[in-house]
Design an enzyme around this catalytic site. Structure first.
Site, mmCIF file in Angstrom:
data_model
loop_
_atom_site.group_PDB
_atom_site.id
_atom_site.type_symbol
_atom_site.label_atom_id
_atom_site.label_comp_id
_atom_site.label_asym_id
_atom_site.label_seq_id
_atom_site.Cartn_x
_atom_site.Cartn_y
_atom_site.Cartn_z
ATOM 1 N N ASP A 70 0.809 -1.223 0.000
ATOM 2 C CA ASP A 70 0.000 0.000 0.000
ATOM 3 C C ASP A 70 0.840 1.270 0.000
ATOM 4 O OD1 ASP A 70 -2.580 -0.906 -0.002
ATOM 5 O OD2 ASP A 70 -2.674 -1.138 2.166
HETATM 6 C C1 GLC Z 1 -1.272 -3.791 5.618
HETATM 7 C C2 GLC Z 1 -2.550 -3.816 4.818
HETATM 8 C C3 GLC Z 1 -2.416 -4.655 3.607
HETATM 9 C C4 GLC Z 1 -1.190 -4.261 2.857
HETATM 10 C C5 GLC Z 1 0.040 -4.295 3.716
HETATM 11 C C6 GLC Z 1 1.281 -3.815 3.017
HETATM 12 O O1 GLC Z 1 -1.087 -5.018 6.208
HETATM 13 O O2 GLC Z 1 -3.622 -4.288 5.587
HETATM 14 O O3 GLC Z 1 -3.550 -4.537 2.796
HETATM 15 O O4 GLC Z 1 -1.070 -5.125 1.784
HETATM 16 O O5 GLC Z 1 -0.155 -3.488 4.833
HETATM 17 O O6 GLC Z 1 1.265 -2.453 2.766
HETATM 18 C C1 GLC Z 2 -0.254 2.529 6.092
HETATM 19 C C2 GLC Z 2 0.539 1.326 6.518
HETATM 20 C C3 GLC Z 2 0.281 0.139 5.646
HETATM 21 C C4 GLC Z 2 -1.197 -0.073 5.501
HETATM 22 C C5 GLC Z 2 -1.883 1.200 5.024
HETATM 23 C C6 GLC Z 2 -3.367 0.977 4.945
HETATM 24 O O1 GLC Z 2 0.189 2.987 4.893
HETATM 25 O O2 GLC Z 2 1.928 1.568 6.510
HETATM 26 O O3 GLC Z 2 0.883 -0.990 6.205
HETATM 27 O O4 GLC Z 2 -1.434 -1.084 4.593
HETATM 28 O O5 GLC Z 2 -1.618 2.233 5.926
HETATM 29 O O6 GLC Z 2 -4.090 2.098 4.664
#
Ligand code: GLC
Ligand code: GLC
Length: 849
Positions: A486
């Site tokens: 993300d």
């Molecule tokens: C968090 C989110 C997931 C995402 C991950 C890596 O665990 O829930 O959707 O893939 O972060 O950014």
């Molecule tokens: C933030 C976190 C990531 C997560 C995302 C979800 O960027 O670092 O892990 O997946 O929020 O919105």
């Protein structure tokens, strides 16, 4: 290494036993299975809600509080002027004994002070919308004890977001009713709400309070409520402000005497026409029924036994016996337990997630259900339908949806281009576990719009088509807002701190940003889709042959007398055409990765907006990333040319450290506007080179597929909670019985420190890794595939696997080999290949590597 320990595993009881209340962070547990849920810390902090932590919050919680877990369900005991709590908090009176046992869906907290023992068993009974708190008081002294007991819960005004925001209104809306030993919380019930909550105790009370200020005192905290310090309830009736529920009881105990009190926190919904029994008087009929079903020790003990039997059943579906206790306890107990919790909560409510932010994630929930589908397939089935219903007609998806409404969340929207592939991932896992292909015929809408329904199979098809239709200049998948990571936001270009990295797109027109992770994910999931099409075609052909041989009538009858093809009116030949169409897309994707996705020693991670490489030796920072190494090795792209082996070696060389595999290396030391959030984190944290545990299993599975059992095991053991627990409870900080999302990486200030425990896809991936790839028992359409990948030191082990209507006792003899099944004997007869064909009944299986 540091030695301080805060607890230990008790495998016989399937519990983690905390022996010091001052854990390095609140160590929590989850209560509840389907509708009513609670979070509870080792000092009884936390809160409860019905289905949705945002829209139906029952008790209040202040996020990010000081101390962190302030606020909870508290019992205050006053013994001859000494005020204390069984869970140490909030008064923090030193206890003579303290213990918290977190078990499967229950928590038992015991405190002793001056020879009084107070033990509270907290759990949510099956199918009940209530939290039971059975308090047992025992007098271990030689004298009669006269105790004063106060209970305490603080109501949340339902919508947890407005509860924290809109107090100009809320301070005037709070309402309660008191009837006997029950305190009812009915705020907003007079208008649009059809639900209320109550807090009850199963004996007459000597007083109560329902107004927080009156009970606590305006300038006091939970650690010194005025009413308790004075040993005198106020019998306050809340009008607005902050309603609470507190019972007051005077308890005399003879020497050696022990007495139970059953407290019950319940939630009720009424039909519109039956809301009131008199003007302003709420209809309490259902509350009385609920109370009546749990108002004695016997009834509560029965409900507790039922809960334990429920877990006996769930945990007997996959059970391993190896010579390694640390492995056994994670596989047989805690990993499976965490999978249930992540299935229930996605990423919504924990001590790191407020419950008011995200609902259920599209990709998250698909991954979670893979760790859960063997436990309760029918719930996984419903989840798949719910998730697919938030897909758009072009195959794109809402990134999140709310559990209460099941509607896509407009705040975040869609455009995360990995999302569609995960629907295949989840659905295939369900099909293989259950053999229930009728799910593919289910008519499922797009974006929950009535009239748009197509079969689930069609949803799978448009999912992959979405990838194929969104390829970039190198014929690799366009990344969209972001893929699984993300925080790799290649089209965002944000200089405004008030913008969200996930939803801001300042430049997407003409973007060349492509993802090698989606490329690998596509190959893995599209291969599954091809295999599914071929399997369905074969099955259809067999059915047709059967029919020609005279089975037609029987088969038509069993299909309800109508259409005898159980599958979505698709013909045998069109399934094969579909399979070859998709195989072509897979081959093209593999070519694209080999041509433009290989950096020489590892797979690239992405191309950015301008078409520049990310995750290449040509970069200064972020030269190698884990995600594409994991997915492209799982997809075996270039395995014959040695690419997968080189990639896995590069992971060991550049990404592996003492505590696991970091996400990328070197960490970013400055903000890169063209990469977004990933470079916003200081070095070694979260997506900027933290050990993001979720993705470690991708590499471990890659290792298993490559047959490198020693490497797979050493990566696995590094993030396996039971190993970490033994090594460093204090440094790791968060709960030692479950995986956390992130452990600080080698570039961080405190490498090895864990964060974001409980709600992480790590649970499902650790499960998949150990159950299917390391121990090697993999459900398939026709049976169980057996293909372990073990460290050379592994001894014999036995897995008992319940699979559909069969039970298999499978004993594996590795004989020092890391991989490669030489022989399988099922009930005395050699099987061909690595498949145990499915057949109902109990079977003994011997496997030699
Ligand atoms: C968090 C989110 C997931 C995402 C991950 C890596 O665990 O829930 O959707 O893939 O972060 O950014
Ligand atoms: C933030 C976190 C990531 C997560 C995302 C979800 O960027 O670092 O892990 O997946 O929020 O919105």
């Amino acid at each position: 290494m540091e030695q301080k320990r805060y607890g230990h595993f008790d495998d016989a009881h399937r519990e983690y036993v905390i022996t010091d209340p001052q854990t390095p962070w609140p160590w929590i547990n989850y209560l509840g299975n389907e509708d009513f849920f609670s979070l509870i810390s080792n000092t009884a902090g936390g809160y409860s809600f019905y289905k949705d932590a945002k829209f139906r919050r029952i008790t209040r919680y202040r996020y990010n509080n000081v101390p962190m877990d302030n606020g909870g369900r508290y019992f205050y005991l006053v013994d001859n002027g000494c005020v204390w709590n069984p869970g140490w908090k909030p008064c923090k009176t030193p206890l003579d004994f303290y213990e918290c046992r977190h078990g499967m869906g229950y928590t038992r907290i015991t405190g002793c002070k001056n020879q009084i023992e107070a033990s509270v068993l907290f759990f949510v009974p099956l199918r009940k919308w209530a939290e039971v708190q059975k308090l047992t008081l025992t007098n271990h002294s030689q004298e009669v004890k006269h105790l004063k007991l106060f209970s305490f819960e603080e109501w949340c005004l339902w919508n947890a977001a407005t509860d924290m925001e809109n107090f100009q209104r809320n301070f005037s809306t709070g309402e309660v009713e008191i009837e006997g030993s029950t305190i009812y919380h009915k705020t907003e019930y007079r208008e649009r709400r059809n639900h209320y909550a109550f807090y009850h105790v199963n004996c007459p009370i000597d007083g109560f309070d329902t107004d927080r200020e009156t009970f606590v005192g305006l300038y006091n905290g939970f650690d010194e409520p005025e009413a308790v310090l004075e040993g005198r309830p106020r019998n306050s009736h809340a009008h607005g402000w902050s309603p609470i529920a507190s019972h007051y009881l005077e308890v005399s105990l003879q020497p050696g005497e022990s007495r139970d009190f059953v407290f019950l926190l319940g939630y009720i919904e009424n039909e519109q026409e039956k809301k009131f029994t008199a003007p302003q008087v709420i209809n309490k009929e259902k509350a009385h029924q609920l109370i009546n079903s749990l108002d004695t020790t016997e009834k509560v003990d029965r409900a507790f036994r039922e809960l334990q039997e429920y877990w006996d059943g769930l945990l007997s579906i996959y059970h391993v016996r190896t010579g390694n206790d640390k492995l056994n306890r994670m596989v047989n107990i805690w990993n499976q337990y965490q999978c249930m919790v992540t299935f229930n909560f996605s990423r919504s409510a924990s001590f790191f997630e407020s419950g008011i932010g995200r609902g259920m994630g599209f990709r998250d929930s698909n991954q979670d259900l893979v760790g859960f589908v063997h436990q309760i397939p029918s719930r996984a089935r419903q989840r798949i339908i719910d998730i697919a219903s938030t897909q758009f007609p072009d195959g794109g998806c809402y990134h999140q949806y709310q559990p209460l409404t099941k509607r896509g969340n407009n705040d975040i929207g869609g455009g995360f281009n990995d999302d569609p592939c995960w629907l295949i991932f989840g659905t295939v896992a369900y099909l293989k576990e259950t053999g229930d292909f009728t799910i593919l015929d289910e008519m499922v809408p797009f974006d929950n719009q009535e009239g748009t329904e197509v079969t689930l199979f069609e949803h799978l098809k448009v999912s992959l088509d979405h990838v194929i239709r969104n390829l970039g200049p190198h014929r690799l998948p366009l990344i969209g807002r972001a893929d699984w990571n993300d925080c790799l936001n290649l089209n965002c270009f944000s200089w405004d701190p008030n913008e969200s990295f996930q939803t801001t797109e300042n430049k997407s027109e003409g973007s060349k940003a492509e993802s090698l992770m989606i490329a690998g994910l596509f190959v893995v999931t599209a291969k599954e889709y091809v295999a599914l099409c071929k399997f369905l075609a074969k099955r259809m052909r067999n059915e047709e042959l059967g029919m020609r041989n005279g089975d037609y009538l029987a088969s038509a009858e069993s299909a309800g007398g109508g259409n005898h093809h159980s599958s979505f009116l698709i013909s045998h030949s069109s399934l094969l055409e579909e399979a070859s169409r998709m195989q072509q897309a897979i081959d093209d994707m593999i070519d694209a990765v080999k041509r433009d996705g290989w950096d020489g020693e590892w797979y690239l991670r992405a191309y950015d907006y301008f078409g520049q490489k990310i995750g290449s030796h040509e970069n200064d920072e972020g030269r190698i990333f884990i995600e594409s190494q994991g997915w492209c090795t799982m997809a075996e792209i270039g395995a014959d040319e040695g690419m997968t082996a080189k990639s896995l070696d590069s992971v060991k060389k550049y990404l592996e450290c003492e505590h696991g595999i970091v996400l990328q290396n070197p960490a970013f030391t400055t903000y890169h506007v063209e990469m977004g959030e990933i470079s916003s984190y200081p070095e070694g944290y979260k997506e900027n080179a933290g050990i993001f545990c979720h993705n470690n299993p991708w590499v471990i599975i890659g290792e298993c597929i490559a047959g490198r059992g020693n490497d797979a095991w050493s990566h696995y053991a590094k993030i396996l909670p039971s190993y970490v627990e033994e090594k460093c409870q204090m440094l790791h900080k968060v709960e030692p019985y479950v995986n956390c999302q992130m452990v600080a990486g080698k570039d961080a200030a405190r490498p090895g420190e864990g964060k974001n425990s409980w709600l992480t896809g790590t649970a499902a991936w650790m499960w998949l890794t150990v159950s299917e790839y390391i121990l090697g028992i993999k459900p398939d359409y026709d049976g169980l595939l057996i293909d372990p990948c073990l460290p050379a030191t592994a001894g014999d082990y036995t897995v008992t696997r319940r699979f559909r209507d069969a039970v298999y006792d499978i004993t594996i003899h590795p004989n020092g080999s890391q991989k490669g099944v030489r022989q399988i004997i099922v009930d005395g007869t050699p099987a061909s290949g690595t498949l145990i064909p499915y057949a109902p009944g109990r079977h003994q299986v011997e496997v030699r590597l």
